[in-house]
Scaffold this motif. Structure first.
Motif, PDB file in Angstrom:
ATOM      1  N   VAL A 117       3.509  -4.304   1.987  1.00 36.79           N
ATOM      2  CA  VAL A 117       4.319  -4.282   0.778  1.00 36.79           C
ATOM      3  C   VAL A 117       3.575  -3.573  -0.348  1.00 36.79           C
ATOM      4  CG1 VAL A 117       5.349  -5.704  -1.032  1.00 36.79           C
ATOM      5  CG2 VAL A 117       5.660  -6.335   1.371  1.00 36.79           C
ATOM      6  N   ALA A 118       2.256  -3.912  -0.489  1.00 38.77           N
ATOM      7  CA  ALA A 118       1.457  -3.287  -1.554  1.00 38.77           C
ATOM      8  C   ALA A 118       1.366  -1.778  -1.350  1.00 38.77           C
ATOM      9  CB  ALA A 118       0.063  -3.905  -1.584  1.00 38.77           C
ATOM     10  N   LEU A 119       1.210  -1.336  -0.091  1.00 39.82           N
ATOM     11  CA  LEU A 119       1.136   0.083   0.204  1.00 39.82           C
ATOM     12  C   LEU A 119       2.459   0.777  -0.124  1.00 39.82           C
ATOM     13  CD1 LEU A 119      -0.382   2.503   1.355  1.00 39.82           C
ATOM     14  CD2 LEU A 119       0.411   1.811   3.650  1.00 39.82           C
ATOM     15  N   LEU A 120       3.573   0.113   0.232  1.00 40.63           N
ATOM     16  CA  LEU A 120       4.893   0.672  -0.052  1.00 40.63           C
ATOM     17  C   LEU A 120       5.103   0.834  -1.560  1.00 40.63           C
ATOM     18  CD1 LEU A 120       7.705   1.563   0.900  1.00 40.63           C
ATOM     19  CD2 LEU A 120       8.404  -0.838   0.843  1.00 40.63           C
ATOM     20  N   VAL A 121       4.699  -0.190  -2.315  1.00 36.07           N
ATOM     21  CA  VAL A 121       4.838  -0.134  -3.769  1.00 36.07           C
ATOM     22  C   VAL A 121       3.996   0.998  -4.336  1.00 36.07           C
ATOM     23  CG1 VAL A 121       4.373  -1.349  -5.938  1.00 36.07           C
ATOM     24  CG2 VAL A 121       5.458  -2.562  -4.027  1.00 36.07           C
ATOM     25  N   LEU A 122       2.787   1.163  -3.792  1.00 32.91           N
ATOM     26  CA  LEU A 122       1.898   2.230  -4.262  1.00 32.91           C
ATOM     27  C   LEU A 122       2.501   3.608  -3.974  1.00 32.91           C
ATOM     28  CD1 LEU A 122      -0.805   3.152  -5.440  1.00 32.91           C
ATOM     29  CD2 LEU A 122      -1.777   2.989  -3.118  1.00 32.91           C
ATOM     30  N   LEU A 123       3.070   3.779  -2.794  1.00 30.40           N
ATOM     31  CA  LEU A 123       3.684   5.055  -2.448  1.00 30.40           C
ATOM     32  C   LEU A 123       4.892   5.346  -3.341  1.00 30.40           C
ATOM     33  CD1 LEU A 123       3.530   4.863   1.466  1.00 30.40           C
ATOM     34  CD2 LEU A 123       2.174   6.339  -0.049  1.00 30.40           C
ATOM     35  N   ILE A 124       5.693   4.323  -3.625  1.00 26.03           N
ATOM     36  CA  ILE A 124       6.844   4.503  -4.516  1.00 26.03           C
ATOM     37  C   ILE A 124       6.370   4.887  -5.911  1.00 26.03           C
ATOM     38  CG2 ILE A 124       8.768   3.322  -5.666  1.00 26.03           C
ATOM     39  CD1 ILE A 124       9.114   1.656  -3.110  1.00 26.03           C
ATOM     40  N   ALA A 125       5.301   4.222  -6.361  1.00 20.18           N
ATOM     41  CA  ALA A 125       4.767   4.514  -7.693  1.00 20.18           C
ATOM     42  C   ALA A 125       4.264   5.959  -7.773  1.00 20.18           C
ATOM     43  CB  ALA A 125       3.648   3.538  -8.028  1.00 20.18           C
TER      44      ALA A 125
ATOM     45  N   THR B  62      -1.024 -12.672   9.818  1.00 14.74           N
ATOM     46  CA  THR B  62       0.243 -11.938   9.728  1.00 14.74           C
ATOM     47  C   THR B  62       0.697 -11.798   8.287  1.00 14.74           C
ATOM     48  OG1 THR B  62       0.900 -12.787  11.900  1.00 14.74           O
ATOM     49  CG2 THR B  62       2.648 -11.894  10.495  1.00 14.74           C
ATOM     50  N   THR B  63       0.506 -12.872   7.505  1.00 14.58           N
ATOM     51  CA  THR B  63       0.911 -12.845   6.093  1.00 14.58           C
ATOM     52  C   THR B  63       0.172 -11.758   5.334  1.00 14.58           C
ATOM     53  OG1 THR B  63       1.370 -15.226   6.156  1.00 14.58           O
ATOM     54  CG2 THR B  63       1.085 -14.202   3.979  1.00 14.58           C
ATOM     55  N   TRP B  64      -1.135 -11.619   5.621  1.00 16.11           N
ATOM     56  CA  TRP B  64      -1.921 -10.597   4.920  1.00 16.11           C
ATOM     57  C   TRP B  64      -1.466  -9.190   5.299  1.00 16.11           C
ATOM     58  CZ3 TRP B  64      -4.420 -11.654   0.776  1.00 16.11           C
ATOM     59  CH2 TRP B  64      -4.964 -12.929   0.578  1.00 16.11           C
ATOM     60  N   TRP B  65      -1.097  -9.024   6.561  1.00 17.88           N
ATOM     61  CA  TRP B  65      -0.589  -7.716   6.972  1.00 17.88           C
ATOM     62  C   TRP B  65       0.709  -7.374   6.233  1.00 17.88           C
ATOM     63  CZ3 TRP B  65      -2.667  -3.769   9.270  1.00 17.88           C
ATOM     64  CH2 TRP B  65      -3.768  -3.944  10.131  1.00 17.88           C
ATOM     65  N   ILE B  66       1.577  -8.364   6.092  1.00 20.45           N
ATOM     66  CA  ILE B  66       2.851  -8.139   5.390  1.00 20.45           C
ATOM     67  C   ILE B  66       2.595  -7.806   3.931  1.00 20.45           C
ATOM     68  CG2 ILE B  66       4.985  -9.247   4.597  1.00 20.45           C
ATOM     69  CD1 ILE B  66       4.951 -10.863   7.214  1.00 20.45           C
ATOM     70  N   LEU B  67       1.715  -8.591   3.287  1.00 20.80           N
ATOM     71  CA  LEU B  67       1.408  -8.330   1.880  1.00 20.80           C
ATOM     72  C   LEU B  67       0.780  -6.950   1.698  1.00 20.80           C
ATOM     73  CD1 LEU B  67      -0.006 -11.821   0.779  1.00 20.80           C
ATOM     74  CD2 LEU B  67       2.204 -10.798   0.186  1.00 20.80           C
ATOM     75  N   GLY B  68      -0.077  -6.572   2.643  1.00 23.50           N
ATOM     76  CA  GLY B  68      -0.707  -5.258   2.566  1.00 23.50           C
ATOM     77  C   GLY B  68       0.302  -4.135   2.705  1.00 23.50           C
TER      78      GLY B  68
END
Length: 505
Positions: free
Chosen positions: A10-18, A2-8
């Motif tokens: 978050v990383a995707l969200l940051v990438l989309l914002i960038a 579950t932790t890896w899914w959350i981190l993934g």
């Protein structure tokens, strides 16, 4: 897992914002500093709150510093509003006022109280008596609530202020947005007519004396009519309430079609010179029998020279004049208007009052002051200058919950005071805030009366310029009347018992 899914995620969200930040062209900061640039806008958004609660000193903030707000909040809650360990003011700063105490203050056994109550302080003058109005009126309080429109303030705030005014025995000015159902909670009311004549206009937007008279006849709580020439926040500037904000309640109060832009011109259509204004005043007074006054922020004074001359020659004119300081008020305004247009209260009042004093007609007018006067020391100074009444706006807003977020113009007031947003308004409890507004007004009057006793007077209207000294340099204080260039004309006073409610003449 579950932790890896959350981190993934978050990383995707940051990438989309960038990616969004890099591709958009509106904000250079975000194109250069994707993602982290958003923190700049976050800090900018919460900057006022950071300064207000963390960074600023008790005396630094404007328009009201933390000490001033604390006094209003404590007074409105009936709490201890004293401050300890001496003053934090710089008393030698130019313009700093000192109220001179008598060698022997007026003792408790010597003091007179209207109705035997220590927080009841009626006006010394009867509004409308000098011009023979059919329905003269002695305001029951020297401290009152200034004009703030329903629409600028929400329904709950408007109702709370009106109920609070009823409990405190003061009047409530409607503001130019019209006499609404929310102004009918029991207080005495001054109905303000601005350039849009809201609530007193026909289908074409023209002033309708018939509609005005019908509303006055149906509502005994309306005790005077006010013609607003200008206000301290934006003198000489009109306004537009967008159609999206003109909901059914506002449309009913203002007499405008629901959902259409509500326009306030920058000047009156019923008159264009002092003579026309006086005729307009007399027309309204003759039809309604009520006192009629004017409210204005002051710039040039040629207009007032002419008003005073015509009043002296014709016997016509306003029953009261409210001088609004250029310190601004509850109305939102362009920055230049807020900062640079119209004189501050003391200068504006001095110039107009002196014109009427020299014309020999100052006693025909009830003088009202407004513009950051919601504190006993400032009210005492204003009355020493010649004011008979004080009208407070933003201080009254603070008594019902305003925290000076300075977001009145956005519709996002965090305490539900200056907004029409239903969710935000629901946070403002009408009855609870009404009690606070009343407690603030009563506490204000009680302390103002106490100051009068300290100076040896029974009523604060007896203050004169000789009772106030202003710092005019290092180790140099000058009596207020010398600074003003006049001594105010004393008002007849035969004791507090003669000012009981109902004694209008």
């Amino acid at each position: 897992m579950t932790t890896w899914w959350i981190l993934g995620a978050v990383a995707l969200l940051v990438l989309l914002i960038a990616l969004h930040d890099l591709l958009q062209k509106r904000h250079a900061v975000l194109r250069i500093y994707p993602v982290i640039g958003h923190f700049r806008y976050l800090i900018e958004a919460i900057g006022p709150e950071l300064r207000q609660y963390i960074v600023a000193d008790d005396k630094e903030e404007t328009p009201f510093n933390r000490s001033e707000r604390s006094w209003v909040y404590a007074t409105s809650k009936g709490q201890n509003n004293y401050f300890g360990f001496g003053t934090t003011e710089l008393q030698y700063t130019t313009g700093y006022p000192i109220i001179k105490n008598r060698g022997l203050a007026l003792g408790e056994h010597q003091a007179e109280y209207a109705n035997g109550e220590k927080d009841v302080v009626p006006c010394l003058k009867v509004m409308g008596a000098a011009h023979g109005r059919r329905r003269p009126w002695r305001p029951r309080s020297v401290v009152n609530i200034s004009g703030m429109s329903f629409g600028a303030l929400g329904r709950n705030a408007t109702r709370a202020l009106n109920k609070g005014a009823r409990l405190a025995g003061c009047y409530h000015n409607t503001g130019e947005g019209g006499f609404s159902a929310h102004h009918q909670m029991g207080a005495e009311v001054i109905w303000q007519l601005g350039t849009g004549y809201f609530g007193a206009r026909d289908e074409d937007g023209n002033f309708s004396l018939d509609r005005l008279a019908d509303t006055v006849a149906a509502n005994d709580c309306i005790r005077a009519i006010e013609i607003k020439l200008s206000q301290g926040a934006k003198p000489g500037k009109g306004g537009v309430l967008p159609g999206a904000k003109v909901v059914a309640e506002i449309a009913a109060a203002r007499g405008v079609p629901e959902g259409t832009d509500c326009i306030s011109p920058n000047t009156h259509r019923e008159f264009s010179d002092p003579a026309g204004m006086l005729e307009f005043i007399e027309k309204i007074a003759a039809r309604t029998g009520l006192p009629v006054g004017v409210k204005a922020a002051i710039g040039e004074t040629i207009f007032w020279d002419e008003v005073a001359r015509l009043m002296r020659e014709t016997g016509k004119g306003p029953d009261y004049i409210q001088i609004d300081g250029g310190e601004g008020g509850t109305g939102a305004a362009p920055l230049t208007y807020a900062d640079h247009v119209s004189l501050p209260f003391k200068l504006g009042f001095q110039r107009v009052y002196r014109i009427f004093l020299e014309a020999g007609i100052v006693d025909r007018v009830v003088w009202i002051g407004s513009g950051k006067l919601g504190f006993p020391d400032r009210a005492a100074t204003a009355m020493a200058m010649g004011c008979d009444l004080i009208a407070v706006g933003r201080e009254a807003m603070m008594s019902v919950g305003c925290i000076q977020s300075r977001s009145c113009h956005t519709g996002h007031c965090p305490t539900g005071v200056a907004t029409m947003d239903p969710w935000r308004q629901r946070g403002l409890d009408v009855d609870g805030k009404a009690l606070r507004a009343a407690t603030y007004i009563r506490g204000f009057r009680r302390e103002l009366l106490s100051l009068a006793h300290t100076a040896g007077y029974q009523h604060p209207g007896q203050f004169t310029g000789a009772d106030i000294e202003l710092s005019t340099g290092v180790n140099q204080f000058t009596p207020l009347d010398e600074v003003l260039g006049y001594c105010k004309q004393p008002v007849a006073f035969d004791g507090m018992a003669g000012l009981l409610p109902g004694k209008d003449s």
